[in-house]
Scaffold this motif. Structure first.
Motif, short mmCIF file in Angstrom:
data_model
loop_
_atom_site.label_atom_id
_atom_site.label_comp_id
_atom_site.label_asym_id
_atom_site.label_seq_id
_atom_site.Cartn_x
_atom_site.Cartn_y
_atom_site.Cartn_z
N ASP A 17 0.86 -1.17 0.00
CA ASP A 17 0.00 0.00 0.00
C ASP A 17 0.91 1.23 0.00
OD1 ASP A 17 1.00 0.16 2.59
OD2 ASP A 17 -0.90 -0.36 3.55
N THR A 18 0.33 2.41 0.06
CA THR A 18 1.14 3.63 -0.03
C THR A 18 2.10 3.76 1.14
OG1 THR A 18 -0.62 4.72 -1.28
CG2 THR A 18 1.05 6.13 -0.29
N LYS A 19 1.66 3.40 2.33
CA LYS A 19 2.52 3.47 3.51
C LYS A 19 3.74 2.57 3.35
CE LYS A 19 2.49 2.83 8.54
NZ LYS A 19 1.64 2.45 9.71
N ALA A 20 3.52 1.34 2.87
CA ALA A 20 4.62 0.40 2.69
C ALA A 20 5.54 0.85 1.55
CB ALA A 20 4.08 -0.99 2.41
N LEU A 21 4.97 1.45 0.53
CA LEU A 21 5.77 1.96 -0.58
C LEU A 21 6.72 3.05 -0.10
CD1 LEU A 21 6.53 2.31 -3.55
CD2 LEU A 21 4.49 3.76 -3.82
N ILE A 22 6.21 3.95 0.72
CA ILE A 22 7.05 5.04 1.25
C ILE A 22 8.13 4.48 2.16
CG2 ILE A 22 7.02 7.03 2.78
CD1 ILE A 22 4.28 7.72 1.58
N ALA A 23 7.78 3.48 2.97
CA ALA A 23 8.78 2.86 3.84
C ALA A 23 9.90 2.23 3.03
CB ALA A 23 8.12 1.80 4.72
N ARG A 24 9.54 1.61 1.93
CA ARG A 24 10.56 1.01 1.07
C ARG A 24 11.42 2.08 0.42
NH1 ARG A 24 9.96 -3.63 -3.57
NH2 ARG A 24 11.83 -3.12 -4.74
N ALA A 25 10.78 3.13 -0.03
CA ALA A 25 11.50 4.18 -0.73
C ALA A 25 12.46 4.95 0.18
CB ALA A 25 10.51 5.15 -1.37
N THR A 26 12.18 4.97 1.48
CA THR A 26 13.01 5.73 2.42
C THR A 26 13.94 4.83 3.24
OG1 THR A 26 11.17 5.66 4.01
CG2 THR A 26 11.35 7.62 2.62
N ASP A 27 14.09 3.59 2.84
CA ASP A 27 14.97 2.65 3.53
C ASP A 27 16.42 3.08 3.32
OD1 ASP A 27 16.39 0.57 4.60
OD2 ASP A 27 15.44 -1.00 3.40
N ARG A 28 17.08 3.50 4.36
CA ARG A 28 18.45 4.01 4.25
C ARG A 28 19.46 2.92 3.90
NH1 ARG A 28 19.10 8.40 9.22
NH2 ARG A 28 17.41 9.81 8.54
N GLU A 29 19.12 1.67 4.17
CA GLU A 29 20.03 0.57 3.86
C GLU A 29 19.99 0.21 2.37
OE1 GLU A 29 19.31 -2.73 6.38
OE2 GLU A 29 19.77 -1.63 8.23
N ALA A 30 18.98 0.68 1.68
CA ALA A 30 18.86 0.41 0.24
C ALA A 30 18.45 1.71 -0.45
CB ALA A 30 17.83 -0.69 -0.01
N PRO A 31 19.40 2.64 -0.64
CA PRO A 31 19.09 3.94 -1.24
C PRO A 31 18.37 3.80 -2.59
CG PRO A 31 21.33 3.89 -0.40
CD PRO A 31 20.82 2.48 -0.34
N THR A 32 17.32 4.55 -2.73
CA THR A 32 16.47 4.43 -3.91
C THR A 32 16.01 5.80 -4.38
OG1 THR A 32 15.65 2.28 -3.13
CG2 THR A 32 14.35 3.39 -4.80
N ARG A 33 16.02 5.99 -5.70
CA ARG A 33 15.43 7.19 -6.28
C ARG A 33 13.97 6.88 -6.62
NH1 ARG A 33 18.13 10.67 -10.21
NH2 ARG A 33 19.51 8.92 -10.64
N ILE A 34 13.08 7.82 -6.30
CA ILE A 34 11.65 7.62 -6.60
C ILE A 34 11.23 8.65 -7.66
CG2 ILE A 34 9.39 7.18 -5.59
CD1 ILE A 34 10.75 7.73 -2.83
N LEU A 35 10.75 8.15 -8.78
CA LEU A 35 10.22 9.01 -9.83
C LEU A 35 8.74 8.66 -10.01
CD1 LEU A 35 13.12 8.83 -12.45
CD2 LEU A 35 12.70 10.61 -10.74
N VAL A 36 7.89 9.62 -9.75
CA VAL A 36 6.45 9.40 -9.83
C VAL A 36 5.95 10.01 -11.14
CG1 VAL A 36 4.22 9.82 -8.74
CG2 VAL A 36 6.25 9.46 -7.33
N LEU A 37 5.32 9.19 -11.98
CA LEU A 37 4.80 9.69 -13.24
C LEU A 37 3.49 10.44 -12.98
CD1 LEU A 37 5.46 6.70 -15.66
CD2 LEU A 37 6.94 8.61 -15.05
N GLU A 38 3.52 11.72 -13.26
CA GLU A 38 2.39 12.60 -12.96
C GLU A 38 2.25 13.61 -14.11
OE1 GLU A 38 -0.57 14.88 -11.98
OE2 GLU A 38 -0.15 13.00 -10.92
N PRO A 39 1.12 13.57 -14.85
CA PRO A 39 0.96 14.42 -16.04
C PRO A 39 1.10 15.91 -15.77
CG PRO A 39 -0.75 12.73 -15.97
CD PRO A 39 -0.03 12.67 -14.66
N THR A 40 0.86 16.36 -14.54
CA THR A 40 0.92 17.79 -14.24
C THR A 40 2.31 18.23 -13.75
OG1 THR A 40 0.22 17.47 -11.93
CG2 THR A 40 -1.52 17.76 -13.59
N ALA A 41 3.25 17.32 -13.67
CA ALA A 41 4.58 17.65 -13.16
C ALA A 41 5.29 18.64 -14.07
CB ALA A 41 5.41 16.39 -13.01
N ALA A 42 6.13 19.48 -13.47
CA ALA A 42 6.88 20.46 -14.25
C ALA A 42 8.08 19.82 -14.96
CB ALA A 42 7.36 21.58 -13.33
#
Length: 250
Positions: A157-182
């Protein structure tokens, strides 16, 4: 004939030129009955984890295929790793997305139970859904003759996704596809930074404002592909295609 079949335990077998390697069960049946492999044809057997063994078919029976090894080669997993976080979608749109993403070279796939996902996995549906996606990915990897078969993770779910993305032991870049992004995805330097990039794709109704806020707070960067708004079935594969060009894989 260009073809690939999988034997998961291939790496534990000492293999040299001239050795015989056998396929049995469903893989052999698919090779002989569906692909109509015949004695004298060339094919490849892989373990899905980088090992590829090429050879000539010397036996082709209903439940057994055997090749005489002509060469074997180890392929390192491509880096950086591109991981598709695909929101569950109605119909077969999410399945179309992961099939194409596999053919295009994604490293792993994470099913995402987004707030606006119409499709829901719960109870027995979780294991069934992961199994279904794993089968689709496995077949797509064989079709595209990939040394590495992407892993399908358990749904988050979104909470688990964020936890995975912020895991300091496994650095990860998060790119969210969003049509309104600059920012455009094509402007991101994918070759630098952490070894894993998550490409997050929302469901049919898009990613909710609350989820966008939470993901941004977690360090995600919102990016768009272009001026068009793509379906959830095409956004992920399109993003991987852009990444392949940026990383010099194409």
């Amino acid at each position: 004939m260009s073809s690939l079949f999988l034997r998961d335990d291939l790496a534990v077998i000492p293999i040299e030129t001239g050795d015989l390697v056998e396929l049995s069960g469903d893989e052999a049946r698919h090779a002989v009955t569906v692909n109509r492999m015949r004695v004298g044809e060339h094919t490849t057997i892989g373990d899905g984890r980088g090992l590829m063994v090429r050879g000539v078919v010397v036996k082709a029976e209903a439940k057994q295929l055997e090749i005489a090894v002509e060469s074997s080669e180890w392929h390192d997993e491509p880096t950086p790793r591109l991981v598709l976080v695909q929101a569950l979608a109605k119909g077969d749109r999410d399945e179309l997305a992961i099939q194409a993403a596999t053919e295009l070279g994604v490293s792993a796939i994470v099913p995402w139970q987004a707030e606006r996902s119409v499709s829901r996995w719960s109870g027995p549906k979780v294991a069934k859904g992961v199994e279904r996606w794993t089968t689709i990915v496995r077949e797509a990897a064989k079709q595209s003759i990939r040394p590495w078969v992407p892993v399908v993770d358990d749904p988050v779910d979104t909470k688990a996704l964020i936890a995975r993305a912020t895991d300091r032991e496994a650095p990860t870049r998060i790119l969210v596809l969003e049509p309104t992004a600059a920012d455009r995805l094509s402007s991101v330097d994918l070759a630098s930074g952490p070894g894993t990039t998550l490409l997050v794709v929302g469901p049919e109704g898009g990613i909710s404002p609350r989820e966008l806020e939470l993901l941004t707070e977690a360090g995600a960067q919102l990016v768009r592909l272009g001026d068009e708004v793509l379906r959830t079935s095409t956004a992920g594969p399109a993003a991987i295609a852009v990444a392949n060009v940026a990383l010099g894989r194409w």
